[in-house]
Design an enzyme around this catalytic site. Structure first.
Site, PDB file in Angstrom:
ATOM      1  N   ASN A   1      -0.362   1.354   3.389  1.00 47.39           N
ATOM      2  CA  ASN A   1      -1.040   2.088   2.322  1.00 47.39           C
ATOM      3  C   ASN A   1      -1.315   1.176   1.132  1.00 47.39           C
ATOM      4  O   ASN A   1      -2.349   1.276   0.479  1.00 47.39           O
ATOM      5  CB  ASN A   1      -0.183   3.277   1.882  1.00 47.39           C
ATOM      6  CG  ASN A   1      -0.620   3.861   0.558  1.00 47.39           C
ATOM      7  OD1 ASN A   1       0.092   3.748  -0.439  1.00 47.39           O
ATOM      8  ND2 ASN A   1      -1.802   4.439   0.521  1.00 47.39           N
TER       9      ASN A   1
ATOM     10  N   GLN B   1       2.100  -2.075  -6.695  1.00 48.94           N
ATOM     11  CA  GLN B   1       1.749  -1.811  -5.302  1.00 48.94           C
ATOM     12  C   GLN B   1       0.322  -1.259  -5.212  1.00 48.94           C
ATOM     13  O   GLN B   1       0.116  -0.064  -4.988  1.00 48.94           O
ATOM     14  CB  GLN B   1       2.737  -0.820  -4.687  1.00 48.94           C
ATOM     15  CG  GLN B   1       4.152  -1.376  -4.560  1.00 48.94           C
ATOM     16  CD  GLN B   1       5.178  -0.314  -4.192  1.00 48.94           C
ATOM     17  OE1 GLN B   1       5.098   0.823  -4.671  1.00 48.94           O
ATOM     18  NE2 GLN B   1       6.137  -0.675  -3.372  1.00 48.94           N
TER      19      GLN B   1
ATOM     20  N   ASP C   1       4.457   4.524   6.993  1.00 50.69           N
ATOM     21  CA  ASP C   1       4.881   4.904   5.650  1.00 50.69           C
ATOM     22  C   ASP C   1       3.774   5.647   4.905  1.00 50.69           C
ATOM     23  O   ASP C   1       2.600   5.267   4.970  1.00 50.69           O
ATOM     24  CB  ASP C   1       5.258   3.633   4.875  1.00 50.69           C
ATOM     25  CG  ASP C   1       5.783   3.914   3.488  1.00 50.69           C
ATOM     26  OD1 ASP C   1       6.820   4.588   3.378  1.00 50.69           O
ATOM     27  OD2 ASP C   1       5.155   3.467   2.505  1.00 50.69           O
TER      28      ASP C   1
ATOM     29  N   GLU D   1       5.580   9.399   8.301  1.00 47.50           N
ATOM     30  CA  GLU D   1       6.191  10.009   7.124  1.00 47.50           C
ATOM     31  C   GLU D   1       5.110  10.830   6.432  1.00 47.50           C
ATOM     32  O   GLU D   1       4.264  10.288   5.721  1.00 47.50           O
ATOM     33  CB  GLU D   1       6.736   8.939   6.179  1.00 47.50           C
ATOM     34  CG  GLU D   1       7.400   9.540   4.944  1.00 47.50           C
ATOM     35  CD  GLU D   1       7.530   8.569   3.780  1.00 47.50           C
ATOM     36  OE1 GLU D   1       8.434   8.760   2.959  1.00 47.50           O
ATOM     37  OE2 GLU D   1       6.719   7.631   3.696  1.00 47.50           O
TER      38      GLU D   1
ATOM     39  N   HIS E   1      16.586   7.198   3.490  1.00 47.81           N
ATOM     40  CA  HIS E   1      16.713   6.158   2.459  1.00 47.81           C
ATOM     41  C   HIS E   1      16.111   6.578   1.124  1.00 47.81           C
ATOM     42  O   HIS E   1      16.226   5.845   0.139  1.00 47.81           O
ATOM     43  CB  HIS E   1      16.033   4.877   2.943  1.00 47.81           C
ATOM     44  CG  HIS E   1      14.569   5.048   3.215  1.00 47.81           C
ATOM     45  ND1 HIS E   1      14.083   5.891   4.181  1.00 47.81           N
ATOM     46  CD2 HIS E   1      13.477   4.488   2.638  1.00 47.81           C
ATOM     47  CE1 HIS E   1      12.763   5.843   4.188  1.00 47.81           C
ATOM     48  NE2 HIS E   1      12.367   5.014   3.266  1.00 47.81           N
ATOM     49  N   ASP E   2      15.469   7.723   1.087  1.00 42.67           N
ATOM     50  CA  ASP E   2      14.855   8.222  -0.139  1.00 42.67           C
ATOM     51  C   ASP E   2      15.704   9.353  -0.727  1.00 42.67           C
ATOM     52  O   ASP E   2      16.786   9.657  -0.235  1.00 42.67           O
ATOM     53  CB  ASP E   2      13.446   8.726   0.142  1.00 42.67           C
ATOM     54  CG  ASP E   2      12.476   7.596   0.449  1.00 42.67           C
ATOM     55  OD1 ASP E   2      12.628   6.509  -0.133  1.00 42.67           O
ATOM     56  OD2 ASP E   2      11.567   7.799   1.270  1.00 42.67           O
TER      57      ASP E   2
END
Length: 597
Positions: free
Chosen positions: A164, A230, A262, A304, A370-371
């Site tokens: 992304n 990013q 992702d 995700e 992990h989030d």
């Protein structure tokens, strides 16, 4: 082969109809015959329509192709798993040295967090080179050795595919920001003026300030759904699409078994300069699916995508030609609401609402990752109840929507409650995903910023820095105080204790593997006389499995109508009738249902 034929059957039929349409006008008899053939074929495939409320059982000859529906996934970050050279950073040699431990859990798939070169401002999700291994983590040879070790144990490996956005230190963006004349300028999304939605739609509200940032070199605003370091890639640019295909080919040819994609909704969206809800290019998912299939028909894409149930069919694809798998965020959030409210209905309802997916597709079910635990799909009242139960302090919450804690602290380290949660996870439809460290009841470090609180180093033993590293400066602090300190919570101690959560979980995973009806069969919710109890019945190939969970901390006595069949408790070696089923507080049962007396 079975998976590929199933997934592309719809496209095959469409191609016939389009290709032959001109011929039909000239040959009426052929017209009639072909239409009749198509109708018969479509009628025969009708049972697999994803809008059906009944989930479709998988035939035995499809199980090899649909292996991912019956997998056990273990997710880890190489950086914090095991350091082999004493520099404080985990690496592939360290990971390879612990492959036996991962195998001993019953793991069949390892999902690796990003391990490519990165400035590491977002825990590796800011990638600066898609074709390399971060030098802190080892070499390409180390990576290949790890793949070989996993393959020797029949463990598949998937990696995070973060396409992304890139790091702002990626050579593509460094070239792009030099001006409109550069090769890579249009690989990103730009605006001459500040868009009206510059401060709308942030992924990390309360931390992130905008989705458009002015670049002093390009003298333009660039688009970024995530942090300002990013920048988003421009997925309307054919050159970018081709480059991403090259990335996919590269890693699959090295031996990867698939990808965890992702931020899927942001990857396929078409950015605009106003509003915060954009159109999506779902065809990108189909193209990726076809490419992956063409290289390795056994490889998968696990997406995700935190979307509503009614939107999931677009991400899976009408006939399963989108993503093979998606994380079931909707069920995850309602599972925690069910745990907080001690009522089965929220979980039952979310399972029913996410039931109708293509037979070839699968949900990834999980407890923690992990989030943060994202609670954004719950109402304000529901979210507050989960906060009150599992993250009451403001420091435990994040982004105005979630909780940044590991599972054990959330459940107050209550062993029975933890067992209930894991029993639920392992008995939910499709594929369970486990988070490294949760199997030994690791804690969190709320002194670390944002999501780093749940990303601390793996705790292997009670030696310095938990046996993770011999360095005095680990990449992230090891938890060394309180009840979750590595002196008390570590793999070595858990392995020696037959009653530890680790050993209990190994036994439960082994039990799950003996019952593929959870992955491949039909399921239905069974009504009970207790709203605190959720009961599910799985049926496949003449076998039936009943799983029952009491969400209340008080005992329950329930009656279940299973046509008077014999019910054998697989955990306690007891036999029940339908009207004498008892559960302790936060109790659970896995029951084999049969006609045998």
């Amino acid at each position: 082969m079975a998976k590929t034929i199933y997934m592309h059957w719809h496209e095959f039929i469409q191609a016939i109809m389009i290709t032959e349409s001109l011929k039909m006008k000239k040959i009426p008899v052929y017209n009639f015959a072909l239409r009749l053939l198509i109708l018969l074929l479509l009628w025969g495939c009708g049972n697999t329509h994803p809008d059906s409320k009944e989930n479709q059982a998988v035939s035995p000859d499809q199980t090899a192709a649909l292996w991912y529906k019956n997998a056990i996934i273990y997710t880890l970050d190489v950086e914090v798993f095991k350091d082999s050279d004493g520099d404080g950073v985990g690496d592939f040699k360290g990971l390879t040295s612990r492959i036996g431990y991962i195998d001993s859990l019953g793991t069949t798939v390892i999902w690796l967090a990003p391990f490519q070169p990165t400035p590491n401002r977002d825990d590796g999700y800011d990638i600066s080179d898609y074709y390399g291994i971060d030098k802190r983590l080892g070499t390409l040879a180390d990576f290949k050795d790890f793949l070989h070790a996993a393959r020797e144990r029949n463990i598949k490996v998937i990696m995070d595919l973060v396409v992304n956005h890139t790091s702002d230190k990626h050579p593509w963006f460094e070239d792009a920001r030099k001006g409109k004349h550069t090769l890579h300028h249009n690989w990103y999304v730009w605006s001459d003026d500040r868009p009206s939605n510059y401060d709308k739609g942030m992924v990390f509200p309360g931390v992130q300030q905008s989705i458009w940032t002015f670049d002093t070199s390009a003298h333009q605003y660039y688009y970024h759904r995530f942090y300002d370091f990013q920048p988003d890639l421009n997925m309307q640019n054919p050159a970018v699409k081709e480059e991403i295909k090259k990335v996919i080919r590269y890693w699959l040819h090295l031996g990867l078994d698939g990808f965890r994609l992702d931020g899927v909704p942001f990857f396929i969206e078409i950015p605009e300069k106003k509003g915060d809800r954009f159109e999506h290019q779902f065809e990108l998912l189909t193209e990726m699916h076809l490419l992956v299939d063409s290289i390795n028909p056994q490889a998968v894409i696990l997406g995700e995508a935190n979307v509503l149930p009614k939107e999931s069919k677009d991400f899976f694809g009408k006939d399963g030609n989108g993503m093979h798998m998606m994380f079931n965020f909707f069920v995850n959030q309602h599972l925690f609401y069910a745990l907080a409210s001690e009522q089965g209905k929220p979980l039952e309802k979310s399972l029913e609402e996410t039931k109708a997916i293509p037979t070839s597709c699968a949900w990834g079910q999980f407890l923690r990752n992990h989030d943060e635990l994202d609670l954004g799909r719950l109402s304000n009242k529901e979210r507050q109840q989960v906060y009150d139960s599992f993250g009451p302090d403001k420091n435990m919450q994040l982004y105005d929507r979630g909780i940044r804690r590991r599972l054990a602290p959330m459940l107050n380290n209550d062993r029975q409650h933890l067992e209930l949660a894991y029993s639920l996870l392992l008995s939910l439809p499709s594929t369970p995903v486990l988070r490294y460290g949760d199997e030994i009841e690791m804690g969190d470090d709320l002194s670390l910023k944002e999501r780093l609180s749940v990303r601390t180093p793996m705790q292997w033993n009670n030696t310095k820095n938990a046996g993770f590293t011999t360095s005095s400066k680990p990449v992230l602090p090891v938890i060394d105080a309180g009840i979750y300190s590595y002196q008390h919570v570590n793999v070595a101690a858990s392995k020696l204790d037959n009653n530890s959560l680790l050993n209990w979980l190994r036994r439960m995973i082994a039990l799950r593997k003996k019952h593929p009806e959870i992955a491949y069969g039909n399921w239905k919710i069974i009504k009970t006389n207790a709203p605190e109890v959720i009961a599910m019945l799985y049926t496949w190939q003449g076998k039936q499995l009943l799983v029952v969970h009491n969400l209340d901390d008080a005992p329950k006595h329930i009656a279940i109508n299973i046509d008077g069949k014999t019910m054998k408790d697989l955990l306690h070696q007891a036999v029940y009738t339908a009207d004498n089923l008892s559960l302790i507080g936060h109790g659970y049962k896995w029951i084999e249902v049969s006609d045998r007396l």
